[in-house]
Motif scaffolding. Sequence first.
Motif, PDB file in Angstrom:
ATOM      1  N   GLU A   1       0.815  -1.220   0.000  1.00  0.00           N
ATOM      2  CA  GLU A   1       0.000   0.000   0.000  1.00  0.00           C
ATOM      3  C   GLU A   1       0.847   1.268   0.000  1.00  0.00           C
ATOM      4  O   GLU A   1       0.419   2.308  -0.496  1.00  0.00           O
ATOM      5  CB  GLU A   1      -0.927  -0.006   1.217  1.00  0.00           C
ATOM      6  N   SER A   2       2.063   1.168   0.560  1.00  0.00           N
ATOM      7  CA  SER A   2       2.911   2.360   0.655  1.00  0.00           C
ATOM      8  C   SER A   2       3.693   2.624  -0.613  1.00  0.00           C
ATOM      9  O   SER A   2       4.308   3.681  -0.765  1.00  0.00           O
ATOM     10  CB  SER A   2       3.889   2.214   1.826  1.00  0.00           C
ATOM     11  N   THR A   3       3.652   1.664  -1.563  1.00  0.00           N
ATOM     12  CA  THR A   3       4.403   1.827  -2.800  1.00  0.00           C
ATOM     13  C   THR A   3       3.608   2.672  -3.776  1.00  0.00           C
ATOM     14  O   THR A   3       2.459   2.362  -4.094  1.00  0.00           O
ATOM     15  CB  THR A   3       4.710   0.459  -3.446  1.00  0.00           C
ATOM     16  N   LYS A   4       4.224   3.724  -4.249  1.00  0.00           N
ATOM     17  CA  LYS A   4       3.566   4.624  -5.187  1.00  0.00           C
ATOM     18  C   LYS A   4       3.892   4.232  -6.618  1.00  0.00           C
ATOM     19  O   LYS A   4       4.889   3.591  -6.900  1.00  0.00           O
ATOM     20  CB  LYS A   4       3.993   6.065  -4.922  1.00  0.00           C
ATOM     21  N   GLY A   5       3.063   4.657  -7.545  1.00  0.00           N
ATOM     22  CA  GLY A   5       3.327   4.413  -8.951  1.00  0.00           C
ATOM     23  C   GLY A   5       2.625   3.168  -9.453  1.00  0.00           C
ATOM     24  O   GLY A   5       1.797   2.560  -8.781  1.00  0.00           O
ATOM     25  N   SER A   6       2.985   2.778 -10.668  1.00  0.00           N
ATOM     26  CA  SER A   6       2.291   1.677 -11.332  1.00  0.00           C
ATOM     27  C   SER A   6       3.149   0.422 -11.423  1.00  0.00           C
ATOM     28  O   SER A   6       2.963  -0.398 -12.309  1.00  0.00           O
ATOM     29  CB  SER A   6       1.884   2.117 -12.746  1.00  0.00           C
ATOM     30  N   LYS A   7       4.093   0.255 -10.532  1.00  0.00           N
ATOM     31  CA  LYS A   7       4.938  -0.929 -10.568  1.00  0.00           C
ATOM     32  C   LYS A   7       4.098  -2.177 -10.277  1.00  0.00           C
ATOM     33  O   LYS A   7       3.197  -2.167  -9.448  1.00  0.00           O
ATOM     34  CB  LYS A   7       6.052  -0.823  -9.528  1.00  0.00           C
ATOM     35  N   ASP A   8       4.424  -3.290 -10.972  1.00  0.00           N
ATOM     36  CA  ASP A   8       3.718  -4.546 -10.763  1.00  0.00           C
ATOM     37  C   ASP A   8       4.224  -5.265  -9.519  1.00  0.00           C
ATOM     38  O   ASP A   8       3.542  -6.138  -8.983  1.00  0.00           O
ATOM     39  CB  ASP A   8       3.888  -5.462 -11.982  1.00  0.00           C
ATOM     40  N   THR A   9       5.443  -4.966  -9.099  1.00  0.00           N
ATOM     41  CA  THR A   9       6.018  -5.615  -7.923  1.00  0.00           C
ATOM     42  C   THR A   9       6.476  -4.566  -6.921  1.00  0.00           C
ATOM     43  O   THR A   9       6.711  -3.410  -7.267  1.00  0.00           O
ATOM     44  CB  THR A   9       7.224  -6.494  -8.301  1.00  0.00           C
ATOM     45  N   VAL A  10       6.593  -4.996  -5.679  1.00  0.00           N
ATOM     46  CA  VAL A  10       7.045  -4.118  -4.617  1.00  0.00           C
ATOM     47  C   VAL A  10       8.147  -4.826  -3.854  1.00  0.00           C
ATOM     48  O   VAL A  10       8.122  -6.056  -3.698  1.00  0.00           O
ATOM     49  CB  VAL A  10       5.880  -3.748  -3.669  1.00  0.00           C
ATOM     50  N   LYS A  11       9.139  -4.095  -3.385  1.00  0.00           N
ATOM     51  CA  LYS A  11      10.209  -4.656  -2.583  1.00  0.00           C
ATOM     52  C   LYS A  11       9.807  -4.584  -1.107  1.00  0.00           C
ATOM     53  O   LYS A  11       9.452  -3.523  -0.604  1.00  0.00           O
ATOM     54  CB  LYS A  11      11.509  -3.879  -2.783  1.00  0.00           C
ATOM     55  N   VAL A  12       9.876  -5.712  -0.433  1.00  0.00           N
ATOM     56  CA  VAL A  12       9.519  -5.783   0.977  1.00  0.00           C
ATOM     57  C   VAL A  12      10.766  -6.128   1.781  1.00  0.00           C
ATOM     58  O   VAL A  12      11.379  -7.179   1.568  1.00  0.00           O
ATOM     59  CB  VAL A  12       8.419  -6.832   1.226  1.00  0.00           C
ATOM     60  N   LEU A  13      11.106  -5.247   2.704  1.00  0.00           N
ATOM     61  CA  LEU A  13      12.317  -5.447   3.490  1.00  0.00           C
ATOM     62  C   LEU A  13      12.011  -6.285   4.729  1.00  0.00           C
ATOM     63  O   LEU A  13      11.106  -5.972   5.500  1.00  0.00           O
ATOM     64  CB  LEU A  13      12.906  -4.094   3.918  1.00  0.00           C
ATOM     65  N   MET A  14      12.786  -7.351   4.911  1.00  0.00           N
ATOM     66  CA  MET A  14      12.614  -8.224   6.068  1.00  0.00           C
ATOM     67  C   MET A  14      13.931  -8.360   6.822  1.00  0.00           C
ATOM     68  O   MET A  14      14.996  -8.453   6.202  1.00  0.00           O
ATOM     69  CB  MET A  14      12.155  -9.626   5.624  1.00  0.00           C
ATOM     70  N   GLN A  15      13.829  -8.370   8.134  1.00  0.00           N
ATOM     71  CA  GLN A  15      14.991  -8.682   8.953  1.00  0.00           C
ATOM     72  C   GLN A  15      14.937 -10.165   9.283  1.00  0.00           C
ATOM     73  O   GLN A  15      13.951 -10.660   9.831  1.00  0.00           O
ATOM     74  CB  GLN A  15      15.010  -7.865  10.246  1.00  0.00           C
ATOM     75  N   VAL A  16      16.001 -10.892   8.935  1.00  0.00           N
ATOM     76  CA  VAL A  16      16.014 -12.351   9.055  1.00  0.00           C
ATOM     77  C   VAL A  16      17.184 -12.777   9.927  1.00  0.00           C
ATOM     78  O   VAL A  16      18.296 -12.253   9.808  1.00  0.00           O
ATOM     79  CB  VAL A  16      16.124 -13.011   7.659  1.00  0.00           C
ATOM     80  N   LYS A  17      16.941 -13.755  10.780  1.00  0.00           N
ATOM     81  CA  LYS A  17      17.978 -14.289  11.656  1.00  0.00           C
ATOM     82  C   LYS A  17      18.310 -15.717  11.242  1.00  0.00           C
ATOM     83  O   LYS A  17      17.426 -16.551  11.089  1.00  0.00           O
ATOM     84  CB  LYS A  17      17.519 -14.261  13.116  1.00  0.00           C
ATOM     85  N   THR A  18      19.602 -15.975  11.035  1.00  0.00           N
ATOM     86  CA  THR A  18      20.080 -17.318  10.728  1.00  0.00           C
ATOM     87  C   THR A  18      21.143 -17.680  11.756  1.00  0.00           C
ATOM     88  O   THR A  18      22.227 -17.088  11.759  1.00  0.00           O
ATOM     89  CB  THR A  18      20.691 -17.389   9.317  1.00  0.00           C
ATOM     90  N   GLY A  19      20.833 -18.608  12.635  1.00  0.00           N
ATOM     91  CA  GLY A  19      21.761 -18.902  13.710  1.00  0.00           C
ATOM     92  C   GLY A  19      21.924 -17.687  14.606  1.00  0.00           C
ATOM     93  O   GLY A  19      20.946 -17.147  15.129  1.00  0.00           O
ATOM     94  N   ASP A  20      23.176 -17.232  14.754  1.00  0.00           N
ATOM     95  CA  ASP A  20      23.437 -16.043  15.553  1.00  0.00           C
ATOM     96  C   ASP A  20      23.551 -14.781  14.701  1.00  0.00           C
ATOM     97  O   ASP A  20      23.818 -13.705  15.217  1.00  0.00           O
ATOM     98  CB  ASP A  20      24.742 -16.217  16.345  1.00  0.00           C
ATOM     99  N   GLN A  21      23.379 -14.925  13.401  1.00  0.00           N
ATOM    100  CA  GLN A  21      23.507 -13.791  12.493  1.00  0.00           C
ATOM    101  C   GLN A  21      22.151 -13.198  12.163  1.00  0.00           C
ATOM    102  O   GLN A  21      21.160 -13.916  12.057  1.00  0.00           O
ATOM    103  CB  GLN A  21      24.200 -14.206  11.189  1.00  0.00           C
ATOM    104  N   THR A  22      22.128 -11.875  11.976  1.00  0.00           N
ATOM    105  CA  THR A  22      20.925 -11.221  11.471  1.00  0.00           C
ATOM    106  C   THR A  22      21.286 -10.423  10.241  1.00  0.00           C
ATOM    107  O   THR A  22      22.401  -9.900  10.135  1.00  0.00           O
ATOM    108  CB  THR A  22      20.297 -10.286  12.524  1.00  0.00           C
ATOM    109  N   ARG A  23      20.366 -10.333   9.321  1.00  0.00           N
ATOM    110  CA  ARG A  23      20.605  -9.574   8.099  1.00  0.00           C
ATOM    111  C   ARG A  23      19.265  -9.067   7.582  1.00  0.00           C
ATOM    112  O   ARG A  23      18.205  -9.486   8.071  1.00  0.00           O
ATOM    113  CB  ARG A  23      21.281 -10.440   7.035  1.00  0.00           C
ATOM    114  N   PHE A  24      19.300  -8.193   6.591  1.00  0.00           N
ATOM    115  CA  PHE A  24      18.081  -7.687   5.967  1.00  0.00           C
ATOM    116  C   PHE A  24      18.004  -8.196   4.534  1.00  0.00           C
ATOM    117  O   PHE A  24      18.999  -8.213   3.807  1.00  0.00           O
ATOM    118  CB  PHE A  24      18.062  -6.154   5.990  1.00  0.00           C
ATOM    119  N   VAL A  25      16.824  -8.625   4.155  1.00  0.00           N
ATOM    120  CA  VAL A  25      16.576  -9.151   2.818  1.00  0.00           C
ATOM    121  C   VAL A  25      15.366  -8.437   2.239  1.00  0.00           C
ATOM    122  O   VAL A  25      14.336  -8.315   2.902  1.00  0.00           O
ATOM    123  CB  VAL A  25      16.321 -10.674   2.859  1.00  0.00           C
TER     124      VAL A  25
END
Length: 522
Positions: free
Chosen positions: A491-515
Amino acid sequence: MTTERTPAANESKRPRKLAGRTALLAATALVAAGAIGLSFNPSVPQAVAETAQTQQTIATPQGPAPLSFADLVAKVSPAVVSINVKGEMKTAENDDDSPVPGMPDIPEDNPLYDFFKQFRKGMPTPPSKHTPSLAQGSGFFISDDGYIVTNNHVVEDADDITVTMEDGEKFDAKLIGTDPRTDLALIKVTDKTNKKFPFVNLSEKDPRVGDWVLAVGNPFGLGGTVTAGIISAHNRDIGSGPYDYLQIDAAVNRGNSGGPSFDLDGNVVGVNTAIFSPSGGNVGIAFAVPAALVKQVVADLKADGSVDRGWLGVVIQNVNDDIADSIGLSTPTGAMVTKVTEDGPASKEDIKAGDVIVGVNGDEVKDSRDLARKIAELEPDTEVKLAIVRYGDKREVDMTLGTFPSAKKLASLEGEEPADQSEQMEKLGLSLAPAAKIPGAGEEGVVITEVDDDSDAADKGLKPGDIILQVAGVDVSTPGDVAAGLKKAAESTKGSKDTVKVLMQVKTGDQTRFVALSLKKA
């Protein structure tokens, strides 16, 4: 049969990563051409001093080139020393994670650990044992009162240090200070003598790619050896923190660690630290700490015995195209915070995981290494102004830097640094379950139970067992929370793009990263 230690083996504990097999050099120094900046004591033959004044050159379209390096070698070599270190070495233990057989037992929090671990694969291991060792390295005088620059990994665990000059004269030395982050160390002759030592100066200018360098050292314990080459490249990242290194092609082998690389004016352009080699021997790729950095570090070591650097207290990663698009950045720039270290300086300020630091005191931050370099150049307790982008909103945060902790303490505070995710994603296909309902997953987040092999999530590297902590900047604890976050992002994505990028914070073991996952709009 000689017992000289391999570069890794005897000379230390320190950090470095490279795509390929990299070995620390074990001893002697690169020394090279030149005449300026070298001071001689009266024992140096007058004829040697005079020869440097008559160096012959040949004319080329690009300028004069030396007909021979002999005069330059005679001029600078008195300032270069061999360093012998006595101490106790623990050889590799008999397990799959031990370093190269015969090399020291390097702890996992040491920056050199990853370097040596790659050599272990497929090799037999001897039993663990403590044995006395005699290591060799190189160094060079930087003052007539006996201060010598060398590598940290040559001398950091030394019980006794002896330096040997070109003419065979030996002196005892003591350790003044070390800096594992740059692999530099400062030692000083302790013998009570009025002797004025020949010394060389650190270069005031950066060498150009293609400039000559001349190496004089003690490879494999053979004694004074000279090799010539050129500066092959600038700004090489060998995994030693935020610092860049010079690449040279002069032959460098075990026994060259800590020695200087000289330009044709006789000034030190770099201190040789590592080689890139599948076999442990010279293949024409060596790395040296640039003179400008050496000068800064040596000044601190001489004054305090250590180097204090500023510290933000965050774990960071680079920003790729997907992440930039998901948070409204026009270009993939800056350094994304993946974790705020508990009790670190940033934890006391309005800095959160997911923030992208794009500026420090008005200077643009290009990537994570650029940010680390900028902060490391500042003193602890320095006031800084950070420019931060948080999910599209730009803000400024004023804060006071802390003191960069030791490698062991940093490892305990931060854990492993997360890997930068750069794969492109086109589809989203995940099965989820609340972490609280999965044994061993903890109480926070949502566990990924299945990943569609053909999905954008799979392409991005997500796998069963990973835990999603945030979606679009909102903490999640149920699959419904994830769905709400996806809806919010769409809903926050403006314009006529067919796809939107969704940022997620993910934890793998003891590591965290953003995808940033690609989600098709309904």
